[in-house]
Design a protein around this motif. Structure first.
Motif, short mmCIF file in Angstrom:
data_model
loop_
_atom_site.label_atom_id
_atom_site.label_comp_id
_atom_site.label_asym_id
_atom_site.label_seq_id
_atom_site.Cartn_x
_atom_site.Cartn_y
_atom_site.Cartn_z
N TRP A 77 108.67 54.12 78.48
CA TRP A 77 109.38 53.06 79.47
C TRP A 77 108.38 53.13 80.19
O TRP A 77 108.50 51.99 81.35
CB TRP A 77 110.50 54.01 80.01
CG TRP A 77 111.80 54.07 79.00
CD1 TRP A 77 112.56 53.43 78.42
CD2 TRP A 77 111.87 55.38 78.56
NE1 TRP A 77 113.22 53.89 77.63
CE2 TRP A 77 113.04 55.04 77.57
CE3 TRP A 77 111.31 56.84 78.59
CZ2 TRP A 77 113.53 56.37 77.01
CZ3 TRP A 77 112.07 57.66 77.84
CH2 TRP A 77 112.96 57.54 76.85
N LYS A 78 107.19 53.28 80.09
CA LYS A 78 105.79 53.09 81.21
C LYS A 78 106.39 53.31 82.60
O LYS A 78 106.16 52.54 83.63
CB LYS A 78 105.31 51.60 81.13
CG LYS A 78 104.62 51.49 79.76
CD LYS A 78 103.75 50.05 79.94
CE LYS A 78 102.68 49.99 79.48
NZ LYS A 78 101.99 48.68 79.41
N VAL A 79 106.84 54.81 82.75
CA VAL A 79 107.28 55.06 84.00
C VAL A 79 106.53 56.49 84.45
O VAL A 79 106.42 57.06 83.30
CB VAL A 79 108.67 55.37 84.23
CG1 VAL A 79 108.98 56.28 85.58
CG2 VAL A 79 109.55 54.10 84.10
N TRP A 109 102.82 49.66 84.40
CA TRP A 109 103.62 50.84 84.71
C TRP A 109 104.34 50.92 86.08
O TRP A 109 103.88 50.44 86.77
CB TRP A 109 103.03 52.25 84.65
CG TRP A 109 102.20 52.68 83.58
CD1 TRP A 109 101.14 51.99 82.63
CD2 TRP A 109 102.69 53.84 82.68
NE1 TRP A 109 100.99 52.78 81.37
CE2 TRP A 109 101.91 53.81 81.60
CE3 TRP A 109 103.55 54.79 82.85
CZ2 TRP A 109 101.74 54.81 80.58
CZ3 TRP A 109 103.33 56.02 81.99
CH2 TRP A 109 102.80 55.88 80.88
N ILE A 110 105.52 51.70 86.17
CA ILE A 110 106.20 51.76 87.47
C ILE A 110 105.73 53.14 87.82
O ILE A 110 105.80 54.16 87.03
CB ILE A 110 107.63 51.86 87.31
CG1 ILE A 110 108.22 50.49 86.80
CG2 ILE A 110 108.26 52.43 88.51
CD1 ILE A 110 109.64 50.37 86.45
N SER A 136 115.77 50.77 84.57
CA SER A 136 115.31 49.33 84.65
C SER A 136 114.25 49.02 83.52
O SER A 136 114.25 47.73 83.20
CB SER A 136 114.36 49.19 85.79
OG SER A 136 112.87 49.73 85.70
N ARG A 137 113.77 49.92 82.72
CA ARG A 137 113.04 49.63 81.49
C ARG A 137 113.97 49.92 80.18
O ARG A 137 113.20 50.13 79.19
CB ARG A 137 111.87 50.66 81.47
CG ARG A 137 110.86 50.39 82.86
CD ARG A 137 110.09 49.19 82.56
NE ARG A 137 109.36 48.58 83.62
CZ ARG A 137 107.96 48.97 83.68
NH1 ARG A 137 107.52 49.69 82.63
NH2 ARG A 137 107.27 48.38 84.42
N TRP A 139 116.23 52.67 79.62
CA TRP A 139 116.47 54.09 79.01
C TRP A 139 118.00 54.00 79.43
O TRP A 139 118.52 53.75 80.57
CB TRP A 139 115.89 55.17 80.01
CG TRP A 139 116.44 56.54 79.81
CD1 TRP A 139 116.25 57.42 78.89
CD2 TRP A 139 117.38 57.19 80.85
NE1 TRP A 139 117.00 58.48 78.84
CE2 TRP A 139 117.57 58.45 80.15
CE3 TRP A 139 117.78 56.77 82.07
CZ2 TRP A 139 118.40 59.32 80.79
CZ3 TRP A 139 118.63 57.72 82.74
CH2 TRP A 139 119.04 59.02 82.03
#
Length: 141
Positions: A77-79, A109-110, A136-137, A139
């Motif tokens: 999720w690039k978190v 990324w966040i 927000s991504r 999940w």
């Protein structure tokens, strides 16, 4: 080796508790507070993050050279979750942290920054921030 040793122990005081702790341990955590953040997120039902994994950045920004290594990461999720302890208070550390955050954000990324005060005073707020970023991504629990 420790897991093997505990498997061989029978009826020894403390071994069951050691087995429980060992099941929660992860290779790669750089600090006890990173572990506390990870355990808090797991207890809230969030997915298991990667501890200090190395991820390539395709777009370098803010003078950041090399790959990124978030404290805790959800690469699907690039978190990223970055624990900012007292070590990060020096001018050099702050400069590196700002550049690292800019590079991660430029790569999509966040980045969620967490301080010890957040963990002590509002751990539920930490969970909400991470949950909101993951949602927000895409999940879903």
């Amino acid at each position: 080796q420790l897991a093997d040793w505990t498997d061989q122990q029978r009826c020894k005081r403390g071994v069951p508790l050691l087995r429980e702790a060992l099941a929660l341990a992860r290779v790669g955590a750089d600090s006890p507070m990173e572990t506390r953040v990870r355990l808090l997120l797991g207890a809230a039902g969030l997915p298991e993050p990667v501890c200090n994994g190395v991820f390539p950045v395709s777009q370098l920004d803010a003078g950041w050279l090399g790959d990124i290594q978030p404290d805790l990461a959800y690469p699907a999720w690039k978190v990223a979750v970055e624990y900012q302890g007292e070590f990060h208070a020096s001018a050099d550390a702050m400069r590196r942290d700002i550049s690292k955050k800019a590079a991660m954000e430029a790569a999509g990324w966040i980045v969620i920054q967490v301080h010890g005060a957040h963990m002590r005073e509002h751990p539920d707020g930490v969970v909400r921030r991470v949950k909101r970023a993951l949602a927000s991504r895409g999940w879903r629990p």
